[in-house]
Design an enzyme around this catalytic site. Structure first.
Site, PDB file in Angstrom:
ATOM      1  N   ASP A 151     -18.960 -58.680  16.309  1.00  0.00           N
ATOM      2  CA  ASP A 151     -20.223 -58.218  15.729  1.00  0.00           C
ATOM      3  C   ASP A 151     -20.028 -57.734  14.293  1.00  0.00           C
ATOM      4  O   ASP A 151     -20.877 -57.973  13.426  1.00  0.00           O
ATOM      5  CB  ASP A 151     -20.804 -57.080  16.572  1.00  0.00           C
ATOM      6  N   HIS A 184     -15.315 -58.125  21.201  1.00  0.00           N
ATOM      7  CA  HIS A 184     -16.699 -58.509  20.912  1.00  0.00           C
ATOM      8  C   HIS A 184     -17.307 -57.596  19.853  1.00  0.00           C
ATOM      9  O   HIS A 184     -18.047 -58.061  18.984  1.00  0.00           O
ATOM     10  CB  HIS A 184     -17.579 -58.477  22.164  1.00  0.00           C
ATOM     11  N   HIS A 204     -24.410 -52.173  15.141  1.00  0.00           N
ATOM     12  CA  HIS A 204     -25.127 -52.947  14.124  1.00  0.00           C
ATOM     13  C   HIS A 204     -25.721 -52.052  13.035  1.00  0.00           C
ATOM     14  O   HIS A 204     -25.690 -52.403  11.856  1.00  0.00           O
ATOM     15  CB  HIS A 204     -26.229 -53.775  14.778  1.00  0.00           C
TER      16      HIS A 204
END
Length: 315
Positions: free
Chosen positions: A250, A246, A273
């Site tokens: 991202d 995952h 992020h």
């Protein structure tokens, strides 16, 4: 080129027809409607806040918040925010869609099941068509690296055309621990190895997140929740290394905000992020670190263009 869209078929691509869904925002908990619509060649990916009548381009320089998601805002209208764009951006990049209008009636993309798979399903249901313009391709020419508190991300030139990625994570929770994954991110590899990997959180952090106004829409239906050695979701994990997959999902979504597929190699450890966005900003700030091989891409508010006929051959 075996990147998001192979170079021998590297045309811009859009949807055949509009398709939509309704869900809740992971952090806002509010019901939101999202519709993916076809767009003309050269449009890029545009988020349209239908409740405000404002368009926001899906670009790295529009990122305004990276707390537990990637959120973009309009340059001259900070109230026009769209949060949690990374999963749908990953789905668009992973299926080769370069041009689309994403209409949304709220401030956050619906979380659906916490992965990119539902968005890939929507794109497949709508179908895609090739457009008569070359898809933009950015070749990484030299190493760009960003570090912060023991974490790092970097982009490097690749010996072969395409996009390769290696990522490792390290969590104190024994259910997660240390994991790593590496792959050549082709459309087939994205679908088979990344698309269905769900977002996750630690059980002890849920109350803190909600007190901070985040994770209001989170549940076991749209996130993996880990408590020490246990995964609390009744169905367990979709694969043993779903956590790192995952995180790489991202990365794909965040780097899609470059506005073009990347030809190069990504390496990261404990990325998030914020670091992913800083990496793009660092790359675009150094004009010697990249070149546009095909198509056009907006950089720093202007459009950089290289017609296909004049594009240099890939190394």
């Amino acid at each position: 080129m075996d990147g998001f869209l192979p170079i021998d078929r590297a045309r811009r691509k859009t949807l055949k027809t509009a398709i939509g869904c309704v869900g809740v925002g992971l952090h806002s908990g509010r019901r939101v409607s999202l519709t993916l619509r076809p767009a003309a060649a050269g449009t890029g990916i545009i988020f349209r806040r239908t409740d405000l009548g404002i368009d926001v381009p899906a670009r790295f320089d529009r990122v305004a918040d990276t707390r537990l998601c990637t959120a973009i805002v309009a340059a001259d209208a900070p109230q026009a925010r769209i949060g949690t764009v990374e999963h749908v951006m990953a789905a668009l990049a992973g299926t080769g869609v370069t041009d689309a209008i994403l209409e949304i009636d709220g401030a956050e993309v619906p979380i659906l099941d916490g992965s990119a798979a539902p968005f890939v399903f929507l794109i497949d249901c709508a179908g895609t068509i090739s457009l008569n313009l070359p898809a933009p391709v950015i070749e990484v020419l030299r190493r760009v690296r960003v570090e912060e508190k023991g974490a790092f991300v970097e982009l490097l030139p690749s010996a072969t055309a395409g996009f390769e990625a290696e990522l490792s994570i390290d969590f104190p929770s024994t259910a997660i621990g240390s994991q790593s994954v590496g792959m050549r991110v082709t459309p087939a590899a994205f679908r088979a190895g990344l698309a269905d990997a769900r977002t996750f959180t630690l059980a002890e952090e849920v109350a803190q997140l909600r007190a901070a106004g985040l994770a209001q829409g989170g549940s076991l239906a749209n996130a993996i929740v880990v408590d020490g050695p246990m995964v609390l979701n009744p169905g367990g994990l979709r694969r043993p290394d779903e956590f790192v997959r995952h995180k790489l999902l991202d990365v794909v979504g965040d780097l899609a905000l470059a506005g073009a597929q990347l030809s190069g190699r990504f390496v990261g450890h404990r990325s998030g992020h914020a670091l992913n966005n800083k990496l793009l900003r660092a790359m675009f700030a150094d004009r010697s670190a990249w070149r546009l091989v095909e198509g056009e891409v907006p950089v720093d508010g202007a459009t950089t263009r290289m017609p296909a006929a004049a594009a240099p051959a890939m190394a």
